[in-house]
Motif scaffolding. Structure first.
Motif, PDB file in Angstrom:
ATOM      1  N   LYS A 421      46.992  33.407  33.155  1.00 30.86           N
ATOM      2  CA  LYS A 421      46.262  34.288  33.939  1.00 30.86           C
ATOM      3  C   LYS A 421      46.200  35.808  33.491  1.00 30.86           C
ATOM      4  O   LYS A 421      45.376  36.249  34.052  1.00 30.86           O
ATOM      5  CB  LYS A 421      46.907  33.926  35.295  1.00 30.86           C
ATOM      6  CG  LYS A 421      46.581  32.610  35.961  1.00 30.86           C
ATOM      7  CD  LYS A 421      47.273  32.394  37.319  1.00 30.86           C
ATOM      8  CE  LYS A 421      46.738  31.118  38.036  1.00 30.86           C
ATOM      9  NZ  LYS A 421      47.345  31.095  39.419  1.00 30.86           N
ATOM     10  N   TYR A 422      47.352  36.215  33.082  1.00 29.67           N
ATOM     11  CA  TYR A 422      47.556  37.608  32.934  1.00 29.67           C
ATOM     12  C   TYR A 422      46.522  37.808  31.532  1.00 29.67           C
ATOM     13  O   TYR A 422      45.967  39.038  31.457  1.00 29.67           O
ATOM     14  CB  TYR A 422      48.813  37.682  32.142  1.00 29.67           C
ATOM     15  CG  TYR A 422      50.139  37.622  33.243  1.00 29.67           C
ATOM     16  CD1 TYR A 422      49.714  37.760  34.711  1.00 29.67           C
ATOM     17  CD2 TYR A 422      51.071  37.372  33.027  1.00 29.67           C
ATOM     18  CE1 TYR A 422      50.670  37.606  35.724  1.00 29.67           C
ATOM     19  CE2 TYR A 422      52.250  37.374  33.761  1.00 29.67           C
ATOM     20  CZ  TYR A 422      51.902  37.315  35.384  1.00 29.67           C
ATOM     21  OH  TYR A 422      52.988  37.083  36.171  1.00 29.67           O
ATOM     22  N   GLU A 423      46.361  36.884  30.537  1.00 25.67           N
ATOM     23  CA  GLU A 423      45.343  37.372  29.514  1.00 25.67           C
ATOM     24  C   GLU A 423      43.929  37.069  29.898  1.00 25.67           C
ATOM     25  O   GLU A 423      43.198  37.869  29.546  1.00 25.67           O
ATOM     26  CB  GLU A 423      45.527  35.943  28.392  1.00 25.67           C
ATOM     27  CG  GLU A 423      44.946  36.230  27.112  1.00 25.67           C
ATOM     28  CD  GLU A 423      45.101  35.263  26.078  1.00 25.67           C
ATOM     29  OE1 GLU A 423      44.503  35.116  24.909  1.00 25.67           O
ATOM     30  OE2 GLU A 423      45.970  34.306  26.444  1.00 25.67           O
ATOM     31  N   TYR A 424      43.763  35.971  31.075  1.00 24.97           N
ATOM     32  CA  TYR A 424      42.618  36.106  31.754  1.00 24.97           C
ATOM     33  C   TYR A 424      42.360  37.684  32.465  1.00 24.97           C
ATOM     34  O   TYR A 424      41.133  38.085  32.273  1.00 24.97           O
ATOM     35  CB  TYR A 424      42.514  35.261  32.842  1.00 24.97           C
ATOM     36  CG  TYR A 424      41.210  35.178  33.736  1.00 24.97           C
ATOM     37  CD1 TYR A 424      40.023  34.527  33.436  1.00 24.97           C
ATOM     38  CD2 TYR A 424      41.336  35.773  34.981  1.00 24.97           C
ATOM     39  CE1 TYR A 424      39.041  34.471  34.014  1.00 24.97           C
ATOM     40  CE2 TYR A 424      40.352  36.189  35.698  1.00 24.97           C
ATOM     41  CZ  TYR A 424      39.094  35.356  35.265  1.00 24.97           C
ATOM     42  OH  TYR A 424      37.818  35.544  36.129  1.00 24.97           O
ATOM     43  N   ILE A 425      43.030  38.074  32.869  1.00 32.33           N
ATOM     44  CA  ILE A 425      42.861  39.403  33.609  1.00 32.33           C
ATOM     45  C   ILE A 425      42.539  40.516  32.587  1.00 32.33           C
ATOM     46  O   ILE A 425      41.698  41.355  32.691  1.00 32.33           O
ATOM     47  CB  ILE A 425      44.176  39.935  34.379  1.00 32.33           C
ATOM     48  CG1 ILE A 425      44.253  39.188  35.708  1.00 32.33           C
ATOM     49  CG2 ILE A 425      43.969  41.410  34.995  1.00 32.33           C
ATOM     50  CD1 ILE A 425      43.258  39.165  36.606  1.00 32.33           C
ATOM     51  N   VAL A 426      43.326  40.590  31.442  1.00 31.28           N
ATOM     52  CA  VAL A 426      42.990  41.670  30.511  1.00 31.28           C
ATOM     53  C   VAL A 426      41.884  41.342  29.697  1.00 31.28           C
ATOM     54  O   VAL A 426      41.039  42.135  29.508  1.00 31.28           O
ATOM     55  CB  VAL A 426      44.284  41.448  29.150  1.00 31.28           C
ATOM     56  CG1 VAL A 426      44.101  42.465  28.197  1.00 31.28           C
ATOM     57  CG2 VAL A 426      45.578  42.016  29.966  1.00 31.28           C
ATOM     58  N   SER A 427      41.428  40.047  29.266  1.00 34.51           N
ATOM     59  CA  SER A 427      40.094  39.751  28.818  1.00 34.51           C
ATOM     60  C   SER A 427      39.105  40.163  29.781  1.00 34.51           C
ATOM     61  O   SER A 427      37.870  40.611  29.276  1.00 34.51           O
ATOM     62  CB  SER A 427      40.123  38.234  28.473  1.00 34.51           C
ATOM     63  OG  SER A 427      41.222  37.767  27.575  1.00 34.51           O
ATOM     64  N   ARG A 428      39.178  39.832  30.901  1.00 33.42           N
ATOM     65  CA  ARG A 428      38.086  40.304  31.815  1.00 33.42           C
ATOM     66  C   ARG A 428      37.805  41.883  31.851  1.00 33.42           C
ATOM     67  O   ARG A 428      36.813  42.313  31.934  1.00 33.42           O
ATOM     68  CB  ARG A 428      38.108  39.622  33.096  1.00 33.42           C
ATOM     69  CG  ARG A 428      36.988  39.520  34.049  1.00 33.42           C
ATOM     70  CD  ARG A 428      37.278  38.899  35.163  1.00 33.42           C
ATOM     71  NE  ARG A 428      37.910  39.584  36.465  1.00 33.42           N
ATOM     72  CZ  ARG A 428      37.691  39.431  37.811  1.00 33.42           C
ATOM     73  NH1 ARG A 428      36.973  38.147  38.000  1.00 33.42           N
ATOM     74  NH2 ARG A 428      38.142  40.198  38.710  1.00 33.42           N
ATOM     75  N   ALA A 429      39.223  42.508  31.928  1.00 33.24           N
ATOM     76  CA  ALA A 429      38.836  43.947  31.855  1.00 33.24           C
ATOM     77  C   ALA A 429      38.219  44.529  30.704  1.00 33.24           C
ATOM     78  O   ALA A 429      37.470  45.514  30.417  1.00 33.24           O
ATOM     79  CB  ALA A 429      40.313  44.599  31.852  1.00 33.24           C
ATOM     80  N   VAL A 430      38.697  43.936  29.414  1.00 34.65           N
ATOM     81  CA  VAL A 430      37.773  44.177  28.273  1.00 34.65           C
ATOM     82  C   VAL A 430      36.257  43.767  28.367  1.00 34.65           C
ATOM     83  O   VAL A 430      35.343  44.402  27.987  1.00 34.65           O
ATOM     84  CB  VAL A 430      38.223  43.085  27.168  1.00 34.65           C
ATOM     85  CG1 VAL A 430      37.424  43.310  25.891  1.00 34.65           C
ATOM     86  CG2 VAL A 430      39.642  43.469  26.639  1.00 34.65           C
ATOM     87  N   LEU A 431      35.813  42.748  28.805  1.00 36.11           N
ATOM     88  CA  LEU A 431      34.328  42.395  29.410  1.00 36.11           C
ATOM     89  C   LEU A 431      33.879  43.455  30.255  1.00 36.11           C
ATOM     90  O   LEU A 431      32.768  43.771  29.884  1.00 36.11           O
ATOM     91  CB  LEU A 431      34.111  41.143  29.991  1.00 36.11           C
ATOM     92  CG  LEU A 431      32.896  40.611  30.215  1.00 36.11           C
ATOM     93  CD1 LEU A 431      32.045  40.539  29.141  1.00 36.11           C
ATOM     94  CD2 LEU A 431      32.828  39.275  31.187  1.00 36.11           C
ATOM     95  N   PHE A 432      34.571  43.778  31.263  1.00 38.03           N
ATOM     96  CA  PHE A 432      33.963  44.944  31.903  1.00 38.03           C
ATOM     97  C   PHE A 432      33.750  46.370  31.383  1.00 38.03           C
ATOM     98  O   PHE A 432      32.892  46.987  31.746  1.00 38.03           O
ATOM     99  CB  PHE A 432      35.139  45.088  33.288  1.00 38.03           C
ATOM    100  CG  PHE A 432      34.934  44.221  34.045  1.00 38.03           C
ATOM    101  CD1 PHE A 432      34.002  43.363  34.447  1.00 38.03           C
ATOM    102  CD2 PHE A 432      36.185  44.097  35.259  1.00 38.03           C
ATOM    103  CE1 PHE A 432      33.856  42.365  35.489  1.00 38.03           C
ATOM    104  CE2 PHE A 432      35.943  43.192  36.334  1.00 38.03           C
ATOM    105  CZ  PHE A 432      34.996  42.315  36.362  1.00 38.03           C
ATOM    106  N   VAL A 433      34.686  46.508  30.255  1.00 39.13           N
ATOM    107  CA  VAL A 433      34.227  47.926  29.488  1.00 39.13           C
ATOM    108  C   VAL A 433      33.170  47.713  28.944  1.00 39.13           C
ATOM    109  O   VAL A 433      32.355  48.525  28.674  1.00 39.13           O
ATOM    110  CB  VAL A 433      35.736  48.159  28.858  1.00 39.13           C
ATOM    111  CG1 VAL A 433      35.272  49.248  27.724  1.00 39.13           C
ATOM    112  CG2 VAL A 433      36.695  48.538  29.706  1.00 39.13           C
ATOM    113  N   ALA A 434      33.110  46.605  28.178  1.00 39.25           N
ATOM    114  CA  ALA A 434      31.813  46.345  27.289  1.00 39.25           C
ATOM    115  C   ALA A 434      30.525  46.359  28.334  1.00 39.25           C
ATOM    116  O   ALA A 434      29.483  46.752  27.757  1.00 39.25           O
ATOM    117  CB  ALA A 434      31.736  44.761  26.746  1.00 39.25           C
TER     118      ALA A 434
END
Length: 447
Positions: A421-434
């Protein structure tokens, strides 16, 4: 005598050094509970690189204002006082009279002037101002993008700490189980139920678990230091992280995410503004072939008595047209066109890069969602198994070691789920920046 002076100077110098050290500002320290929102707020307020970017943005605004001043009239005041060592006269021969020497310039005189100029037709000024305005826009985008990267780094460091803390919980359960196993093995050894080497294997297993615990504690300590470093606070601050509820939210399709990226991605916006600057440079190069017309005027007052009217106004219109300057204008135009072509290619490259980064982040998010679903089912299964084993343990049907093994597996499944779940949060943040969105939206907002 010299030695005594040196001995006297040394404590004085050390005293001054200590005073200077005492005057140095202490590192900001933050002790207490730290939420993700608070961490992001501290990181953005204390980040020195972001402060530099903000100052550079202010400078670009000043450059734009300076450029706008070229459209306004320039007014100059002039004052002067002249004193000569003798009168200046001209020699004249008059018939019947002879030679006379009338005064040409007074021995002492002063003058006062006020003049103004304003461009009437200077096309390059408009394009220079437009280019400065574009540079201000770029600085603003850079500040915004830098803030997003700071948020992304803070989110990553924050959940890295939480992930290691979740591992700590199941490692503690594992050590509790190995300790119970070692006690049972020791009893078996005393009654010759097992051989000495079998007991030694249990001790090695127990030692390995303690080593894993020590490694986890060291990694957790370093992770906390990295988080505090990202916040630009004292790395020895004593903080505890506030864990928030994590929900996997429904998102747009890949095609919709790519369209949002093409519209809002910061790097694409910066590249687009740079191509506008290149277009303005081409227009500036073209204006070098056009005439430049400036209107001027002013007022002059002179105390020289030779002048019949010492006060007068003046006005003028001046123009200049470059006919030939060694092909400089032509080559400047060609250079600007080439730079525009390079800018267009860089923009195209940035668009392709953004599409790939968005798709990569999106696909990784899909993979993590599947892992989360799997670990959720695993945890549900381990919860049911632990519930059954607890009843059996209370009834005496199974021993402590077997019960602790099940409890350890349950904590391990929970830790893996939290880590996913933590990795999901970080990965979604990366998607948001993109996508050009704020990464801190992962704390609750939808895309």
């Amino acid at each position: 005598m010299k030695k005594k002076m040196i001995l006297i100077c040394i404590p004085i110098f050390l005293g001054c050094s200590n005073k200077n050290i005492e005057k140095k500002p202490m590192t900001y320290k933050y002790d207490g509970v730290l939420s993700l929102e608070k961490a992001i707020d501290i990181a953005k307020n204390r980040n020195l690189d972001l402060k530099i970017k903000e100052l550079e943005k202010e400078i670009s605004t000043l450059d734009k204002n300076i450029s706008f001043g070229n459209f306004l009239p320039a007014i100059n005041l002039g004052m002067g006082y002249t004193m000569l060592n003798d009168d200046i006269a001209i020699e004249m021969k008059v018939p019947m009279i002879g030679k006379i020497e009338p005064s040409f310039i007074d021995k002492e005189f002063s003058n006062f002037t006020i003049g103004a100029t304003i461009p009437i037709f200077v096309p390059s000024l408009w394009y220079i101002y437009s280019a400065k305005k574009n540079r201000e826009d770029i600085s603003e985008k850079i500040v915004d993008f830098s803030g997003k990267l700071i948020e992304l780094n803070t989110i990553n460091q924050f959940y890295q700490v939480l992930s290691l803390e979740s591992q700590k919980e199941f490692i503690d359960k594992d050590i509790q189980m190995t300790n119970a196993l070692e006690k049972r093995a020791k009893i078996s050894l005393e009654i010759d139920g097992i051989l000495p080497w079998e007991y030694e294997e249990v001790l090695v297993y127990q030692k390995n678990k303690k080593v894993l615990k020590n490694i986890n504690e060291r990694e957790l300590e370093i992770a906390k230091m990295k988080l505090l470093e990202a916040l630009n606070v004292d790395v020895f601050s004593q903080v505890s992280l506030l864990e928030e509820e994590i929900n996997l939210k429904q998102r747009h399709s890949l095609e919709e995410c790519i369209l949002i990226s093409l519209k809002s991605n910061d790097n694409i916006k910066i590249s687009e503004i740079k191509t506008e600057i290149d277009s303005n440079l081409i227009k500036i190069a073209i204006t070098n072939f056009l005439p430049k017309i400036v209107l001027g005027g002013g007022y002059i007052n002179d105390s020289n008595h030779i002048l019949a009217d010492p006060d007068f106004l003046y006005g003028n219109v001046s123009g200049i047209l470059s006919v030939f300057n060694g092909f400089k204008n032509i080559n400047e135009y060609k250079k600007a066109v080439k730079n525009k072509e390079i800018g267009d290619l860089k923009l195209e490259k940035e668009i392709v890069k953004t599409i790939i980064e968005t798709a990569k982040a999106y696909k990784k998010l899909e993979t993590i969602e599947e892992i989360v679903d799997t670990y959720t089912l695993k945890l549900k299964s381990e919860d049911g198994r632990l519930k059954q084993k607890r009843v059996e343990y209370e009834l005496g049907e199974i021993g402590e070691v077997e019960f602790l093994e099940v409890a350890t597996e349950r904590e391990k499944a929970n830790s893996r789920l939290l880590k996913a779940k933590y990795e999901y949060i970080v990965s979604r943040a990366v998607l948001f920046v993109a996508m050009g969105l704020n990464p801190s939206r992962t704390m609750g907002e939808k895309i």
